[in-house]
Design an enzyme around this catalytic site. Sequence first.
Site, mmCIF file in Angstrom:
data_model
loop_
_atom_site.group_PDB
_atom_site.id
_atom_site.type_symbol
_atom_site.label_atom_id
_atom_site.label_comp_id
_atom_site.label_asym_id
_atom_site.label_seq_id
_atom_site.Cartn_x
_atom_site.Cartn_y
_atom_site.Cartn_z
ATOM 1 N N ASP A 181 -0.662 7.895 1.389
ATOM 2 C CA ASP A 181 -0.211 6.499 1.351
ATOM 3 C C ASP A 181 -1.169 5.703 2.220
ATOM 4 O O ASP A 181 -1.148 5.816 3.442
ATOM 5 C CB ASP A 181 1.220 6.419 1.872
ATOM 6 C CG ASP A 181 1.726 4.990 2.062
ATOM 7 O OD1 ASP A 181 0.977 4.040 1.749
ATOM 8 O OD2 ASP A 181 2.862 4.832 2.539
ATOM 9 N N GLU A 208 -2.515 1.829 2.941
ATOM 10 C CA GLU A 208 -2.215 0.425 2.691
ATOM 11 C C GLU A 208 -2.583 -0.414 3.905
ATOM 12 O O GLU A 208 -3.330 0.040 4.771
ATOM 13 C CB GLU A 208 -0.733 0.266 2.315
ATOM 14 C CG GLU A 208 0.244 0.905 3.307
ATOM 15 C CD GLU A 208 1.685 0.860 2.808
ATOM 16 O OE1 GLU A 208 2.315 -0.206 2.989
ATOM 17 O OE2 GLU A 208 2.176 1.874 2.253
ATOM 18 N N ASP A 250 11.011 6.476 -4.235
ATOM 19 C CA ASP A 250 10.447 7.052 -3.012
ATOM 20 C C ASP A 250 11.287 6.615 -1.825
ATOM 21 O O ASP A 250 11.833 5.518 -1.805
ATOM 22 C CB ASP A 250 8.983 6.656 -2.837
ATOM 23 C CG ASP A 250 8.756 5.156 -2.792
ATOM 24 O OD1 ASP A 250 8.862 4.562 -1.699
ATOM 25 O OD2 ASP A 250 8.467 4.568 -3.855
#
Length: 291
Positions: free
Chosen positions: A179, A181, A90
Amino acid sequence: MHNAGHDSRRRSVPRRAFAAIGTLTALLALFVAAPGNATAAAGPAGAPAAGHRTVNPELDWMGSTVAAHEGRSADRAAVTPMVTQTLGFDVSHYQGAINWGAAYANGGRFVYMKATEGTSYRDPNFNANYTGSYNAGFIRGAYHFANPNASSGAAQADYFVAHGGGWSKDGKTLPPMLDIEYGPSSTCWGLSQAAMRTWITSFLNEVHAKTTRWATIYTTTNWWTTCTGNTSAYSGNDPLFIARYASTVGTLPAGWGFYTFWQHADSGVFPGDQDYFNGAYTGLQNLANNT
């Protein structure tokens, strides 16, 4: 992962240097801020703060907070998965111009790349990465770096889909990815577990409404447990992209019996982070085609 009908569920070194510079810049900006520009009063507990702006989105990427919070295992190079794994990686604009042909020749077959963050930031290299990877033969997908305290999940999903996060059944496009986090100043971005679940549900439902795909979720088990209460609400439909820099994937978040992707290292033979798809290439193709 099988994308069966879903209920409403209303059931690398250089980039770390950039991060340090960004932190210093943010602190300096706070020091010199003029009177009268104070942060707006907080809303209800767990709600996004009014007037919040995404801060330094160019310093965020998939896994940018993981090593600092969870570290790396000393034996992380000795990864020995039990089943066939397909290699991938990625990236974001940190990697600059990527030699996609070389990455493919080294065995890479898929890549996720940063598209957006918040409701105003688009990665400047996204177009080049998306087109270059496709032309080199990669199966590729786009991800959105979540800012759950900035605006609603649906608002960020709309921006994401409109700026690279779409999907087409062309055999080369992976499901859009969230994503989610660690926050820059608060692990859970200042949200309660209930508010975080609401935010995630809003994002995933909106992506599905716009694209017909249930988004892949990138996270760590520790963050997921701390910030969502280890909910299993999404495990039936949303593929899991787990981050853990070690020789084994470890315990997965509740509900997921297996990972679909695993970010097992933040440097290696490929540009950016090093990833596995949990299966053979034909399985990756099936995921891309939603079959």
